[in-house]
Design a protein around this motif. Structure first.
Motif, PDB file in Angstrom:
ATOM      1  N   GLN A 173      82.693   7.325  45.644  1.00  0.00           N
ATOM      2  CA  GLN A 173      82.214   8.306  45.602  1.00  0.00           C
ATOM      3  C   GLN A 173      80.827   7.075  45.694  1.00  0.00           C
ATOM      4  O   GLN A 173      79.466   7.622  45.672  1.00  0.00           O
ATOM      5  N   GLY A 174      80.429   5.366  46.061  1.00  0.00           N
ATOM      6  CA  GLY A 174      79.743   4.682  45.912  1.00  0.00           C
ATOM      7  C   GLY A 174      79.460   4.888  47.177  1.00  0.00           C
ATOM      8  O   GLY A 174      78.149   4.519  47.339  1.00  0.00           O
ATOM      9  N   ASN A 175      79.655   5.455  48.667  1.00  0.00           N
ATOM     10  CA  ASN A 175      78.849   5.478  49.586  1.00  0.00           C
ATOM     11  C   ASN A 175      77.638   6.832  48.877  1.00  0.00           C
ATOM     12  O   ASN A 175      76.526   6.859  50.186  1.00  0.00           O
ATOM     13  N   HIS A 176      77.787   7.837  48.774  1.00  0.00           N
ATOM     14  CA  HIS A 176      77.525   8.900  48.246  1.00  0.00           C
ATOM     15  C   HIS A 176      76.012   7.908  47.744  1.00  0.00           C
ATOM     16  O   HIS A 176      75.024   9.078  47.654  1.00  0.00           O
ATOM     17  N   GLU A 177      76.188   7.408  47.009  1.00  0.00           N
ATOM     18  CA  GLU A 177      75.438   7.408  45.487  1.00  0.00           C
ATOM     19  C   GLU A 177      73.686   6.431  46.282  1.00  0.00           C
ATOM     20  O   GLU A 177      73.503   6.578  46.259  1.00  0.00           O
ATOM     21  N   LEU A 178      74.659   5.584  47.072  1.00  0.00           N
ATOM     22  CA  LEU A 178      74.235   4.949  47.716  1.00  0.00           C
ATOM     23  C   LEU A 178      72.974   5.873  48.324  1.00  0.00           C
ATOM     24  O   LEU A 178      71.967   5.643  49.139  1.00  0.00           O
ATOM     25  N   LEU A 215      75.900   8.702  39.716  1.00  0.00           N
ATOM     26  CA  LEU A 215      75.492   9.471  41.048  1.00  0.00           C
ATOM     27  C   LEU A 215      74.661  10.179  40.441  1.00  0.00           C
ATOM     28  O   LEU A 215      73.311  10.642  41.681  1.00  0.00           O
ATOM     29  N   ARG A 216      74.290  11.111  39.493  1.00  0.00           N
ATOM     30  CA  ARG A 216      73.981  12.376  39.441  1.00  0.00           C
ATOM     31  C   ARG A 216      72.570  11.764  38.693  1.00  0.00           C
ATOM     32  O   ARG A 216      71.267  11.794  40.044  1.00  0.00           O
ATOM     33  N   GLU A 217      72.577  10.125  38.195  1.00  0.00           N
ATOM     34  CA  GLU A 217      70.796  10.037  38.027  1.00  0.00           C
ATOM     35  C   GLU A 217      70.368   8.934  39.132  1.00  0.00           C
ATOM     36  O   GLU A 217      69.175   9.309  39.266  1.00  0.00           O
ATOM     37  N   GLU A 296      76.254   0.338  42.722  1.00  0.00           N
ATOM     38  CA  GLU A 296      75.859   0.724  42.859  1.00  0.00           C
ATOM     39  C   GLU A 296      74.435   0.128  43.549  1.00  0.00           C
ATOM     40  O   GLU A 296      73.402  -0.571  44.418  1.00  0.00           O
ATOM     41  N   GLU A 297      73.299   0.533  42.126  1.00  0.00           N
ATOM     42  CA  GLU A 297      72.189   0.119  41.527  1.00  0.00           C
ATOM     43  C   GLU A 297      72.176  -1.115  41.466  1.00  0.00           C
ATOM     44  O   GLU A 297      71.357  -1.878  41.420  1.00  0.00           O
ATOM     45  N   GLY A 298      72.965  -2.456  41.027  1.00  0.00           N
ATOM     46  CA  GLY A 298      72.948  -3.224  40.736  1.00  0.00           C
ATOM     47  C   GLY A 298      72.911  -4.148  41.806  1.00  0.00           C
ATOM     48  O   GLY A 298      72.258  -5.158  42.113  1.00  0.00           O
ATOM     49  N   ALA A 299      73.735  -4.193  43.298  1.00  0.00           N
ATOM     50  CA  ALA A 299      74.272  -4.604  44.244  1.00  0.00           C
ATOM     51  C   ALA A 299      72.731  -3.974  44.868  1.00  0.00           C
ATOM     52  O   ALA A 299      71.807  -5.339  45.368  1.00  0.00           O
ATOM     53  N   ARG A 508      89.428   5.827  37.581  1.00  0.00           N
ATOM     54  CA  ARG A 508      88.515   6.799  37.309  1.00  0.00           C
ATOM     55  C   ARG A 508      86.995   6.103  37.439  1.00  0.00           C
ATOM     56  O   ARG A 508      86.213   6.933  38.178  1.00  0.00           O
ATOM     57  N   GLU A 509      86.947   5.102  37.914  1.00  0.00           N
ATOM     58  CA  GLU A 509      85.427   4.591  37.966  1.00  0.00           C
ATOM     59  C   GLU A 509      85.294   4.358  39.627  1.00  0.00           C
ATOM     60  O   GLU A 509      85.838   4.056  39.820  1.00  0.00           O
ATOM     61  N   PRO A 510      83.739   4.812  39.964  1.00  0.00           N
ATOM     62  CA  PRO A 510      83.502   4.792  41.530  1.00  0.00           C
ATOM     63  C   PRO A 510      83.898   2.718  42.074  1.00  0.00           C
ATOM     64  O   PRO A 510      84.320   2.081  43.667  1.00  0.00           O
ATOM     65  N   ASP A 511      83.501   2.287  40.874  1.00  0.00           N
ATOM     66  CA  ASP A 511      83.498   0.752  41.716  1.00  0.00           C
ATOM     67  C   ASP A 511      84.634   0.010  40.578  1.00  0.00           C
ATOM     68  O   ASP A 511      84.200  -1.071  40.217  1.00  0.00           O
TER      69      ASP A 511
END
Length: 596
Positions: A173-178, A215-217, A296-299, A508-511
């Motif tokens: 999911q993290g890839n999609h968020e990025l 992801l949605r935000e 993802e946002e943190g990175a 349960r979490e992407p990270d």
């Protein structure tokens, strides 16, 4: 330039006099010598690839000569065999170790695609793991490049790299968020919203889970978003930064993030790059540590902090941001990018406080990989440095990981000593947010010592507190412990339920912290196999094997192989023994011996 392709169907570029070497084993030999951890001896290569030949060493010599004849600019010589690539000779499988990122977009296919050597089981085991490792390394570099481009104001250029990361690993999911974040920040909100929908449908269909709020935000929010208009002064920025840090330490995460976002905006408004870099680093660290699902946002924020800090000449902020990015990559099991960030952080470090924190993360990384000698050295130095500068939280953190490593090696007395001191420091510091980790580890020691009531109390306290903190890592560790406790009591239904809960919570979490995820899968696999429940065990073992290989967790890869042997794989036990030779763990040696 002589270009050699190993990703996809092996091939040789035209124009330098090279030709494709004859035979699948020649390609296998080339790839193994190029990518092996250390130069292999001729004896090992002959046994691994040419054991079925009348003269294995002779067959090896012929293949080495064929490679030298076919590939211009490549030298293979000596014993152990060392490969030297001449000037202008490139191999696509080495792209993750170079500085250039453009070739990443041209890569396709898996390592040695179409080359399978069923008569060489040791090589096949190595190839399977290496395919996962290389894929993860390429994905890590793609993500790193995309995040850096977004942070430097080139979000449109980041889209191609994030898109390729999604294509390589669409269930991450993290890839999609990025990708969504890159699209949104570049101004293409419709495409960002479409990508959110694509990811949501994919996760629901393939994994049975819902997309995260992060992801949605991401379609609307970018790094450094503020909670209100800037007031316009240095004092306002500094006060917001201190208020944000204090709120995060106190556990008021939402208020802390709001203050830190405002601090970033205020510092930019008053054109103070040093203060802005520090505010960005604080915000990035808070997103990584204080709230789940925001790595993802943190990175991206941490990438921006590095850019600002380097321009301002702020060494300490650059060290902090590099270390935090290393921590993100360690948790995700992306070892190469983790090592790159931590090496740079250590090169810049000057103080005991900085060294303690960096070496603590390095020790965590080494332990996750099963490199215990390195882990003990790094964690020991970390604890000593933390003691010198009075950083009791860092000392507690590093001691807890030292205790974990001793526990995994069944060195229970040494584990108890480290965990007892860690827990005492955590209590003195009233570090509630960290408490469940050493609690769960200590409870496992109590269980193995036969102190069932004390173990039950420890696991239950860790579970309740982990749930209150909403931390999937702590919940996974505590739930695993409660599963072990139930199994020890003969409550197999309860054990199955707890271990299923632990696996669900830990992932349960992407990270997520991938080591905990795999550790729980190993316990669940062991419990299912102990009851001869192969139907339940098989998907768990397969998942464990994939996660362990992709994240380079060598000891857990060995354990997955042993589980596969229990399930009837006739070559898995030999593969486990071969993989285990590089791991210094007496407990693992005993496990392998007993499974023979």
């Amino acid at each position: 330039m002589g270009a050699i392709r190993l990703l996809g169907a092996p091939a040789v570029g035209q124009g330098d006099g090279s030709r494709a070497p004859r035979g699948r084993k020649a390609w296998a030999l080339f790839a193994y010598v190029l990518l092996a951890d250390r130069p292999p001896t001729r004896k090992r290569l002959a046994e691994m690839l040419f054991a079925d030949a009348d003269d294995p060493l002779g067959a090896l010599r012929w293949s080495l000569a064929e490679l030298r004849r076919a590939l211009q600019g490549v030298d293979l010589s000596g014993d152990p065999v060392v490969m030297t690539l001449g000037p202008g000779t490139s191999v696509d499988a080495l792209v993750t170790t170079g500085d250039s990122t453009e070739p990443l977009l041209e890569l396709s296919g898996e390592l040695l695609e179409g080359i399978d050597l069923e008569s060489c089981p040791e090589f096949e085991s190595w190839l399977l793991v290496e395919r996962y490792r290389l894929s993860a390394a390429i994905e890590g570099r793609l993500r790193e490049t995309a995040a850096s481009l977004v942070a430097s104001g080139r979000a449109a250029d980041a889209v191609a790299y994030a898109s390729k990361a999604v294509a390589m690993n669409p269930l991450e999911q993290g890839n999609h968020e990025l990708l969504v974040r890159s699209l949104a920040i570049s101004g293409n909100r419709p495409a960002a919203l479409r990508q959110v929908a694509v990811c949501a449908d994919l996760l629901r269909r393939e994994l049975g889970i819902e997309a995260s709020a992060a992801l949605r935000e991401a379609a609307d929010l970018g790094p450094g978003s503020t909670a209100g208009p800037a007031l316009g002064g240095h004092a306002a920025a500094a006060s917001q930064l201190e208020a944000g840090r204090a709120a995060i330490v106190a556990g008021a995460v939402d208020a802390g993030l709001q203050c830190l976002r405002r601090a970033v905006s205020e510092a930019e408004h008053c054109k103070d790059p040093v203060l802005r870099g520090r505010a960005l680093a604080a915000l990035g660290g808070a997103l990584v540590h204080a709230v789940r699902g925001r790595d993802e946002e943190g990175a991206i924020v941490l990438h921006e902090a590095i850019l600002v800090a380097e321009q301002a000449g702020d060494r300490s902020t650059s060290v902090l941001a590099h270390r935090e990015l290393g921590f993100v990559e360690v948790q995700a099991g992306r070892r190469q990018t983790a090592g790159n960030w931590l090496t740079k952080a250590q090169e810049l470090a000057e103080t005991d406080e900085e060294y303690a924190a960096i070496l603590g993360v390095r020790g965590m990384n080494s332990s996750d990989q099963g490199d215990y000698p390195a882990a003990f050295e790094q964690l020991g130095e970390s604890a000593e440095s933390a003691a010198r500068c009075g950083d009791r939280r860092q000392k507690a953190w590093s001691l807890s990981l030292t205790g974990r490593a001793h526990l995994l090696r069944e060195e229970y007395s040494q584990a108890a000593t480290a965990l007892r001191e860690s827990l005492e420091l955590v209590r003195q510091e009233r570090w509630i947010a960290f408490m469940p980790w050493p609690q769960a580890l200590n409870a496992e020691l109590e269980l193995y010592a036969g102190h069932v009531d004390a173990a039950a109390d420890g696991f239950e306290q860790a579970w309740v507190l982990g749930c209150q903190l909403n931390d999937p890592c702590w919940e996974g560790m505590a739930g695993r412990g409660l599963g072990l406790l139930s199994a020890g009591r003969g409550d197999h239904a309860g054990a199955t339920e707890w271990l299923a809960q632990a696996a669900s919570r830990a992932s349960r979490e992407p990270d997520r912290y991938q080591w905990v995820h795999a550790h729980v899968l190993d316990a669940a696999s062991t419990a299912a196999l102990a009851r001869d429940d192969e139907e339940r065990a098989r998907p768990l073992v397969n998942q464990l094997a994939e996660v362990a290989a992709r994240c380079e967790m060598r000891e857990l890869m060995v354990r997955a192989k042993l589980h596969h042997a229990h399930l009837g794989d006739t070559t898995a036990a030999d593969s486990a023994r071969l993989l285990a030779t590089a791991i210094d763990n007496p407990a693992l040696d005993t496990l392998i011996h007993n499974s023979s």
